[in-house]
Design a protein around this motif. Sequence first.
Motif, PDB file in Angstrom:
ATOM      1  N   GLU A   1      -7.763  43.521  28.080  1.00 47.52           N
ATOM      2  CA  GLU A   1      -8.827  41.952  27.323  1.00 47.52           C
ATOM      3  C   GLU A   1      -7.976  41.075  28.479  1.00 47.52           C
ATOM      4  O   GLU A   1      -8.723  40.148  28.721  1.00 47.52           O
ATOM      5  N   GLY A   2      -6.520  41.111  29.894  1.00 41.79           N
ATOM      6  CA  GLY A   2      -6.578  40.593  30.886  1.00 41.79           C
ATOM      7  C   GLY A   2      -6.273  39.755  29.975  1.00 41.79           C
ATOM      8  O   GLY A   2      -5.130  39.544  29.406  1.00 41.79           O
ATOM      9  N   GLU A   3      -5.872  38.744  30.989  1.00 42.16           N
ATOM     10  CA  GLU A   3      -5.147  37.730  31.251  1.00 42.16           C
ATOM     11  C   GLU A   3      -4.667  36.594  29.699  1.00 42.16           C
ATOM     12  O   GLU A   3      -5.966  36.419  29.239  1.00 42.16           O
ATOM     13  N   VAL A   4      -3.714  36.790  29.341  1.00 41.80           N
ATOM     14  CA  VAL A   4      -3.644  35.553  28.113  1.00 41.80           C
ATOM     15  C   VAL A   4      -2.832  34.208  28.388  1.00 41.80           C
ATOM     16  O   VAL A   4      -1.686  34.245  29.656  1.00 41.80           O
ATOM     17  N   ALA A   5      -2.710  33.215  27.614  1.00 45.56           N
ATOM     18  CA  ALA A   5      -2.245  31.920  27.924  1.00 45.56           C
ATOM     19  C   ALA A   5      -0.702  32.574  27.088  1.00 45.56           C
ATOM     20  O   ALA A   5       0.264  31.476  28.697  1.00 45.56           O
TER      21      ALA A   5
END
Length: 315
Positions: free
Chosen positions: A65-69
Amino acid sequence: MEFDNPDLETIKRQLMSSKRPKKPKMLVVDDEPDNLDLLYRTFRRDFSVFKAESGKRALEILAAEGEVAVIISDQRMPEMKGTEFLSKTVPQFPNTVRIILTGFTDIEDLVDAINSGQVYKYITKPWDPNELKTVVQRAAETYELLKQRTEELQRAQKQTRLLATIMDLALKAEALEETLRAIASSVGEDLGADAVVLQPMVADNPDSPAAGYGIVTDADTWLKDDPLVGEAIAARTLQCEVNIPANSDLAECDRYKTADIQAHLCSPILDREGIVGLLSLQWQKPCQLSPDDLDTVHLVTQEMALVFSHLHRLQ
């Protein structure tokens, strides 16, 4: 950088409105299913929440999913502690804000993690829902600020590299056509364009484009008849259409139909004498330009005015 021309501000607003805001991403990690479900239900309205029952599974989700906050992770989990898992996410996702949930007094692990910047805050179990929501809201705001600053720095570095490349190519120029093709390729790659035209204007007719020196070889045929180019030349300012299929004046143009062009940005290149060149960028997908990319285009056209002057002196 701000533009004085209101048309450019209108284009910036169009670009902003074409990008629908998305929910920030959150990853919650806990080996207890009930806790996972509770965290999911608590934050699903404001975040796109991903669930993982272990640190290993969480790393797999991040890879996909890649970067999350925000990441919320339990500390005591089989195979991998929360602090160990979070430390593995720092190199690839430095802006992500990390929160630890703990029901134990693992003070040494938590202090080390907080001091090293791996953990933003820890919450003890059982947590207070209102406290957790407040912490997560602040964490999300912190992430957005970090992300904004990182993007500003990257954008400034990207602009500097592009402008340096353009000037370097101009200084090494031996042939006008070859140099303009190289510059067009660099600009197109930097802005993700599928086709680029960079060309001087005809000396005895400043209102018509000259033969193209971009990636598109038939530029002289279609650009001079393009309504968007005509408007850019007449107004002497950048023009952009982010959704050509929805524009009845452009959708039926042969160039856009045959090449499946969905977005077009064109800008005259100006010096004290008037229009000396034209930059055209085209995309075969909905326009992904940000308002800040217009600043890059503006800087490029300013530098290209100097480049054209330099190249003409060499001819």
